[in-house]
Design a protein around this motif. Structure first.
Motif, PDB file in Angstrom:
ATOM      1  N   GLY A  84      11.085  30.956  30.338  1.00  0.00           N
ATOM      2  CA  GLY A  84       9.809  31.664  30.415  1.00  0.00           C
ATOM      3  C   GLY A  84       8.829  31.065  29.431  1.00  0.00           C
ATOM      4  N   VAL A  85       7.604  30.809  29.888  1.00  0.00           N
ATOM      5  CA  VAL A  85       6.565  30.259  29.024  1.00  0.00           C
ATOM      6  C   VAL A  85       5.409  31.252  29.009  1.00  0.00           C
ATOM      7  CG1 VAL A  85       5.084  28.277  28.532  1.00  0.00           C
ATOM      8  CG2 VAL A  85       7.263  27.932  29.739  1.00  0.00           C
ATOM      9  N   PHE A  86       5.061  31.711  27.811  1.00  0.00           N
ATOM     10  CA  PHE A  86       4.055  32.754  27.643  1.00  0.00           C
ATOM     11  C   PHE A  86       3.008  32.308  26.636  1.00  0.00           C
ATOM     12  CE2 PHE A  86       8.100  34.673  28.735  1.00  0.00           C
ATOM     13  CZ  PHE A  86       7.761  35.493  29.799  1.00  0.00           C
ATOM     14  N   SER A  87       1.864  32.996  26.642  1.00  0.00           N
ATOM     15  CA  SER A  87       0.798  32.713  25.689  1.00  0.00           C
ATOM     16  C   SER A  87       0.194  34.031  25.216  1.00  0.00           C
ATOM     17  CB  SER A  87      -0.279  31.853  26.358  1.00  0.00           C
ATOM     18  OG  SER A  87      -1.290  31.523  25.432  1.00  0.00           O
ATOM     19  N   GLU A 141       5.054  26.728  20.147  1.00  0.00           N
ATOM     20  CA  GLU A 141       4.373  25.437  20.071  1.00  0.00           C
ATOM     21  C   GLU A 141       2.891  25.578  20.402  1.00  0.00           C
ATOM     22  OE1 GLU A 141       6.511  22.938  22.833  1.00  0.00           O
ATOM     23  OE2 GLU A 141       5.352  23.652  24.541  1.00  0.00           O
ATOM     24  N   ALA A 142       2.139  24.564  20.032  1.00  0.00           N
ATOM     25  CA  ALA A 142       0.705  24.543  20.318  1.00  0.00           C
ATOM     26  C   ALA A 142       0.484  24.159  21.779  1.00  0.00           C
ATOM     27  CB  ALA A 142       0.014  23.526  19.406  1.00  0.00           C
ATOM     28  N   HIS A 143      -0.725  24.377  22.269  1.00  0.00           N
ATOM     29  CA  HIS A 143      -1.071  23.971  23.632  1.00  0.00           C
ATOM     30  C   HIS A 143      -0.833  22.469  23.779  1.00  0.00           C
ATOM     31  CE1 HIS A 143      -2.790  27.701  25.148  1.00  0.00           C
ATOM     32  NE2 HIS A 143      -3.204  27.909  23.900  1.00  0.00           N
ATOM     33  N   GLY A 144      -0.258  22.072  24.890  1.00  0.00           N
ATOM     34  CA  GLY A 144       0.049  20.667  25.126  1.00  0.00           C
ATOM     35  C   GLY A 144       1.315  20.217  24.419  1.00  0.00           C
TER      36      GLY A 144
END
Length: 184
Positions: A84-87, A141-144
């Motif tokens: 899962g990838v969340f922000s 982690e940061a964007h990208g």
């Protein structure tokens, strides 16, 4: 005095004409933009947006450190893995996060078979990290960043199931997409 009134009248008339021309130009541009938006909506409605690598694609190589200090990489994903990838600040992420943690808590293999990536500033991500840490290995982690890039993430939330070989079994933006596609 009459000359002043005449000049003032001509000046006001010229300003009104300029205002009218600018208004007509703005209205024309708005109509063009509306047409472009409708065109984009109609072309996008036929096919779903791919939020990350689709089923059958292979995850790229990555290496990261979890918030607990453990090393995680594509090679360390043993068995089928839930990802899962969340922000932070993402309303769809806030909606899917409890569903994801519920699925992760009952996922075969436990925490070792669940990888969660929180993309954003560490301070902003604290709430998501706290929710995910009990049920997943969590990478912040940061964007990208390398992990989300290897997964082909282009929006949030992004969810997937990955097999031992690193091939995507199912992916989508909601827990139900991953469950249905994976045959759960």
């Amino acid at each position: 005095m009459t000359v002043f009134v005449a000049v003032l009248s001509v000046l006001v008339g010229a300003l009104c004409l300029l205002n009218l021309l600018l208004t007509v130009g703005v209205i024309r541009r708005l109509k063009e933009h509306t047409a472009h938006i409708e065109e984009l909506r109609s072309s996008a409605s036929g096919a779903p947006v791919q939020i990350m690598l689709p089923a059958g694609e292979e995850v790229g190589d990555f290496s990261a450190r979890t918030v607990d200090g453990a090393e995680v990489s594509r090679g360390s994903l043993g068995g089928e893995t839930l990802v899962g990838v969340f922000s932070p600040g993402c309303s769809a992420c806030a909606e899917q996060l409890p569903l994801f943690t519920e699925l992760a808590a009952s996922f075969p293999g436990g925490k070792d078979r669940v990888l969660a990536v929180v993309v954003g500033d560490a301070e902003e991500s604290a709430r998501e990290i706290a929710e995910l840490t009990p049920v997943a290995r969590v990478v912040q982690e940061a964007h990208g960043g390398g992990t989300s890039t290897a997964l082909g993430v282009n929006g949030f939330p992004a969810l997937a199931r990955i097999d031992t070989a690193g091939r995507v079994l199912a992916s989508g933006y909601s827990v139900s997409d991953v469950e249905v596609l994976a045959g759960v």
